[in-house]
Design an enzyme around this catalytic site. Structure first.
Site, mmCIF file in Angstrom:
data_model
loop_
_atom_site.group_PDB
_atom_site.id
_atom_site.type_symbol
_atom_site.label_atom_id
_atom_site.label_comp_id
_atom_site.label_asym_id
_atom_site.label_seq_id
_atom_site.Cartn_x
_atom_site.Cartn_y
_atom_site.Cartn_z
ATOM 1 N N HIS A 176 12.965 41.740 17.893
ATOM 2 C CA HIS A 176 13.742 42.860 18.412
ATOM 3 C C HIS A 176 13.915 42.824 19.924
ATOM 4 C CE1 HIS A 176 13.131 44.876 14.470
ATOM 5 N NE2 HIS A 176 14.253 45.453 14.782
ATOM 6 N N GLY A 216 13.136 55.704 21.292
ATOM 7 C CA GLY A 216 13.321 56.300 22.605
ATOM 8 C C GLY A 216 12.621 55.587 23.742
ATOM 9 N N VAL A 261 9.307 58.362 26.137
ATOM 10 C CA VAL A 261 9.444 59.414 25.132
ATOM 11 C C VAL A 261 8.147 59.543 24.341
ATOM 12 C CG1 VAL A 261 10.636 60.057 22.995
ATOM 13 C CG2 VAL A 261 11.937 59.217 24.941
#
Length: 588
Positions: free
Chosen positions: A477, A546, A550
């Site tokens: 990712h 987020g 976050v």
């Protein structure tokens, strides 16, 4: 602005003996079709032949190797017996079959729905109150779909794919659908090659000659390395090619090929997803018994697999044996059936798209997440509502992004992976990875978890293999710091859940639970324990969606400040209360 990562949800099923570690419920092998031979895939720690018979008592993960014998059969996407076993496992060791009273279930259901809608209303109020402030900071768009409402454009992934969809992708997908139907009429036998040629042409239309050449170079390098039949070399090649996507000098060269950043990002996303495809081909070739001069394990078939256009840019992921088997055994549909599939699929996609657009018009959750000062100042109800809105929007978004290729695959006569399950029904890390994210994790199970050793080396081996799998997911990712944090939280969550499950499954613990607690009380106890897992599960997903900041804000607001009104993360009722009674092994 935080650029959200991509996830690929979907289910995986398996069959396994009782002595196997429960971690295999997350990264299982594929189910055996009745009457088919079961074979073993070697791990990095053994030199066993991939299609050598194994002892029935061996805990090694078994996979069907029909392709090695020239068969085009592949395990089906679902197996009724396995589904029953997984349903029984999902009910947990606390439950013996009794449902809670209907009035209690109704109360929980109404309370859960009420919590959802009230928290969303609080997010809506905050969005309206701070609309001017957010507009100045993030340039809210004036929407035309819902008159009078502005749109939050700060979810990079949604805005990115919607922009590309309107510009070119929708027309290229329509072109693929048309070419596929014409191929059915002219020459079904040559359909894979016709679709491969179209995929290359479509790739050139959006990525240009240089981008198409990059995809071809990556695939060809992987194919050449796979000829050595070494898992280690194939993985080293794939990881090296994936690493080149993050080299600054290479990034600058690729940016110079395009006029806009969006074109560059499309190439990056495409190469990232293609990595899983050529890795699948390479490892499957490594597992073939020599000589493996099969017609399917050739460069033309690899290119047909890599350039299959519906899943080209964003997935979902099909393994190479699945692709070959389905291409060889395409489901033939009449024009009337195809038309009904198209109409129903388009209707669903339009509804999901409309719902996603409604959410970003009513609730500016992504913009609020990008404003740390505002996120720290909102109420606990709003904080919980933002968390729920964020994960539910992610779910609806991927119903659209995966729904489009799934529809095209059905029209091609293929069976697409199932669409993700609603995240509001998730109450454990194990269940999430098995049922939501496993469109991609099916490949991670087959190509990372099992070769790393799986459960055949005991509990420590399973923990190591699971850690390796999550590490690769994080690296795939992007390998950012917040992704490593997210992967660590998931690994810890899975480990703790399986530890608690093994503890509760001990005979003396089972006896004590049965002696002192009624079936209904055991279900409530399971729900109470699951609520802790649910809370950490949502927190880990917020880190993924987020970023670390976050996650830190939520951790500080919920755990450090210890506010009296706990946010909705802890008010969300675990859906385990609504599960069907456990299916015992004797019933299966």
């Amino acid at each position: 602005m935080h650029v959200s990562s991509q996830l690929y949800p979907g289910p995986l099923l398996h069959t396994r003996g009782h002595d196997s570690t429960s971690l295999d419920l997350i990264f299982p092998s594929e189910p055996q079709r009745e009457g088919s031979e079961r074979r073993a895939i070697p791990t990095l720690f053994t030199s066993e032949d991939p299609c050598e018979d194994t002892n029935a008592g061996n805990k090694m993960e078994l996979l069907t190797c029909g392709m090695a014998e020239g068969r085009t059969e592949y395990p089906p996407a679902s197996d009724e017996r396995v589904i029953k076993k997984l349903s029984a496992w999902a009910a947990g060791p606390f439950v013996t079959g009794a449902m809670l009273p209907w009035w209690e279930l109704s109360l929980y259901l109404l309370a859960s729905i009420g919590f959802h809608f009230y928290s969303f209303y609080e997010v809506y109020k905050v969005s309206r109150e701070h609309e001017e402030e957010l507009d100045r900071e993030f340039d809210l768009e004036t929407g035309t779909l819902f008159r009078g409402l502005k749109k939050d454009p700060t979810d990079f992934e949604w805005s990115f794919w919607m922009e590309w969809g309107k510009e070119r992708l929708v027309w290229l997908f329509l072109g693929h659908m048309s070419v596929s139907q014409v191929a059915n009429l002219i020459s079904r036998k040559h359909k894979p090659w016709i679709l491969a040629v179209y995929g290359m042409w479509a790739c050139r239309c959006v990525l240009g000659t240089q981008g198409t050449a990059m995809v071809l170079i990556h695939a060809t390098i992987s194919f050449c390395v796979a000829q050595f039949r070494s898992q280690f070399l194939s993985w080293l090649c794939s990881l090296s090619l994936l690493s080149t996507l993050r080299l600054q000098d290479v990034e600058e060269v690729k940016r110079g090929w395009y006029k806009t950043e969006n074109e560059y990002y499309l190439l990056q996303f495409t190469l990232t997803v293609r990595c899983l495809y050529y890795t699948s081909f390479s490892l499957e070739l490594c597992w073939q018994p020599p000589p493996a001069e099969r017609p399917f394990y050739s460069l033309p078939w690899m290119l047909a697999y890599v350039f299959y256009y519906p899943v080209f840019h964003n997935g979902p992921v099909l393994s190479f044996p699945e692709f070959i088997a389905q291409m060889q055994q395409q489901e033939q549909s009449s024009p009337k059936t195809s038309l009904s599939i198209l109409a129903l699929g388009l209707g669903r996609l339009l509804f999901y798209w409309w719902l996603a657009e409604l959410m970003v018009h009513l609730m500016y959750m992504h913009a609020i997440y990008s404003s740390a000062s505002l996120l720290r100042a909102v109420s606990s109800w709003t904080l919980g509502g933002l968390a729920l809105a964020q994960v539910l929007f992610f779910y609806v978004k991927y119903l659209v992004l995966f729904g489009v290729p799934a529809l095209l695959m059905r029209l091609d006569g293929l069976r697409p992976p199932p669409l993700p399950r609603c995240v509001s029904t998730m109450f454990s890390f194990t269940g999430m990875w098995r049922s939501v994210w496993l469109l991609m994790a099916s490949s991670f199970s087959r190509y990372v978890y099992i070769p790393a050793g799986g459960s055949q080396h005991g509990l420590l081996g399973a923990l190591f293999s699971t850690a390796m799998t999550f590490a690769f997911v994080s690296f795939w990712h992007g390998g950012n710091d917040y992704l490593w944090c997210w992967a660590t939280l998931n690994w810890l969550g899975v480990t703790v859940e399986n530890g608690v499950q093994k503890l509760v499954q001990r005979p003396h613990v089972q006896h004590s639970l049965a002696q002192f607690l009624s079936p209904g009380a055991r279900r409530r106890l399971h729900a109470a324990l699951a609520s802790c897992s649910t809370s950490m599960l949502i927190l880990s997903n917020l880190v993924f969606l987020g970023g670390s900041q976050v996650g830190e804000i939520y951790w500080d607001r919920i755990f450090i400040q210890a506010e009296v009104r706990v946010c909705l993360l802890y008010l969300k009722l675990p859906p385990h209360l609504f599960l069907l009674p456990e299916v015992t092994e004797d019933q299966v």
